[in-house]
Design a protein around this motif. Structure first.
Motif, mmCIF file in Angstrom:
data_model
loop_
_atom_site.group_PDB
_atom_site.id
_atom_site.type_symbol
_atom_site.label_atom_id
_atom_site.label_comp_id
_atom_site.label_asym_id
_atom_site.label_seq_id
_atom_site.Cartn_x
_atom_site.Cartn_y
_atom_site.Cartn_z
ATOM 1 N N ARG A 44 34.376 30.411 28.150
ATOM 2 C CA ARG A 44 33.520 29.254 27.854
ATOM 3 C C ARG A 44 32.551 28.994 29.009
ATOM 4 N NH1 ARG A 44 38.485 27.256 25.825
ATOM 5 N NH2 ARG A 44 38.752 25.906 27.627
ATOM 6 N N GLY A 45 33.035 29.097 30.235
ATOM 7 C CA GLY A 45 32.165 28.907 31.394
ATOM 8 C C GLY A 45 31.051 29.936 31.443
ATOM 9 N N ILE A 48 28.439 29.157 28.772
ATOM 10 C CA ILE A 48 27.650 27.985 29.184
ATOM 11 C C ILE A 48 26.619 28.396 30.232
ATOM 12 C CG2 ILE A 48 27.779 25.788 30.429
ATOM 13 C CD1 ILE A 48 30.472 25.318 28.881
ATOM 14 N N ASP A 49 26.996 29.290 31.125
ATOM 15 C CA ASP A 49 26.055 29.792 32.131
ATOM 16 C C ASP A 49 24.858 30.496 31.490
ATOM 17 O OD1 ASP A 49 27.668 28.785 34.128
ATOM 18 O OD2 ASP A 49 28.578 30.736 34.616
ATOM 19 N N ASP A 52 21.307 28.896 31.062
ATOM 20 C CA ASP A 52 20.312 28.893 32.133
ATOM 21 C C ASP A 52 19.313 30.039 31.997
ATOM 22 O OD1 ASP A 52 21.538 26.663 33.251
ATOM 23 O OD2 ASP A 52 22.826 27.881 34.544
ATOM 24 N N VAL A 66 26.846 25.809 22.193
ATOM 25 C CA VAL A 66 27.141 25.963 23.619
ATOM 26 C C VAL A 66 26.630 24.754 24.397
ATOM 27 C CG1 VAL A 66 26.767 27.404 25.662
ATOM 28 C CG2 VAL A 66 27.223 28.481 23.448
ATOM 29 N N MET A 67 25.521 24.174 23.970
ATOM 30 C CA MET A 67 25.035 22.949 24.612
ATOM 31 C C MET A 67 26.047 21.811 24.422
ATOM 32 S SD MET A 67 20.975 23.272 23.643
ATOM 33 C CE MET A 67 20.511 21.669 24.266
ATOM 34 N N ARG A 70 28.759 22.430 26.902
ATOM 35 C CA ARG A 70 28.297 22.088 28.247
ATOM 36 C C ARG A 70 28.315 20.572 28.455
ATOM 37 N NH1 ARG A 70 22.224 22.759 29.039
ATOM 38 N NH2 ARG A 70 22.402 20.926 27.743
ATOM 39 N N ASP A 71 27.810 19.848 27.473
ATOM 40 C CA ASP A 71 27.757 18.385 27.579
ATOM 41 C C ASP A 71 29.157 17.774 27.622
ATOM 42 O OD1 ASP A 71 25.030 18.733 27.552
ATOM 43 O OD2 ASP A 71 24.761 18.008 25.495
ATOM 44 N N ARG A 73 31.750 19.206 28.847
ATOM 45 C CA ARG A 73 32.356 19.570 30.134
ATOM 46 C C ARG A 73 31.877 18.675 31.258
ATOM 47 N NH1 ARG A 73 31.282 25.392 32.884
ATOM 48 N NH2 ARG A 73 29.254 24.451 33.273
ATOM 49 N N ALA A 74 30.649 18.177 31.125
ATOM 50 C CA ALA A 74 30.044 17.373 32.203
ATOM 51 C C ALA A 74 30.668 16.011 32.361
ATOM 52 C CB ALA A 74 28.553 17.216 31.942
#
Length: 74
Positions: A44-45, A48-49, A52, A66-67, A70-71, A73-74
């Motif tokens: 998953r990490g 998410i990378d 970029d 994936v967004m 990411r959201d 996870r933040a």
């Protein structure tokens, strides 16, 4: 030979393609749910990378999923 990240992008796009026949928002949520349920945290990490990289190759549904990840996870 595909890199690890390229393989993950390919897999995310496959999941999204299998779900694209349903409503778009539901497809995004289902894709994110599948990745959350079946992929380990490192995978998953790595996906998410990929956000970029503008030309990473994520399709629209996969990118939105994936967004979401990411959201969350933040």
């Amino acid at each position: 030979m595909m890199s690890n990240q390229e393989r993950l992008i390919y897999m995310a796009n496959q999941i999204a393609r299998n779900l694209e026949t349903i409503d778009s928002a539901k497809a995004v949520a289902a894709t994110a749910g599948h990745i959350t349920k079946f992929w380990d945290p490192r995978m998953r990490g790595n996906i998410i990378d990929a956000l970029d990289q503008p030309d990473a190759g994520l399709g629209d549904i996969a990118r939105q999923a994936v967004m979401l990840l990411r959201d969350a996870r933040a």
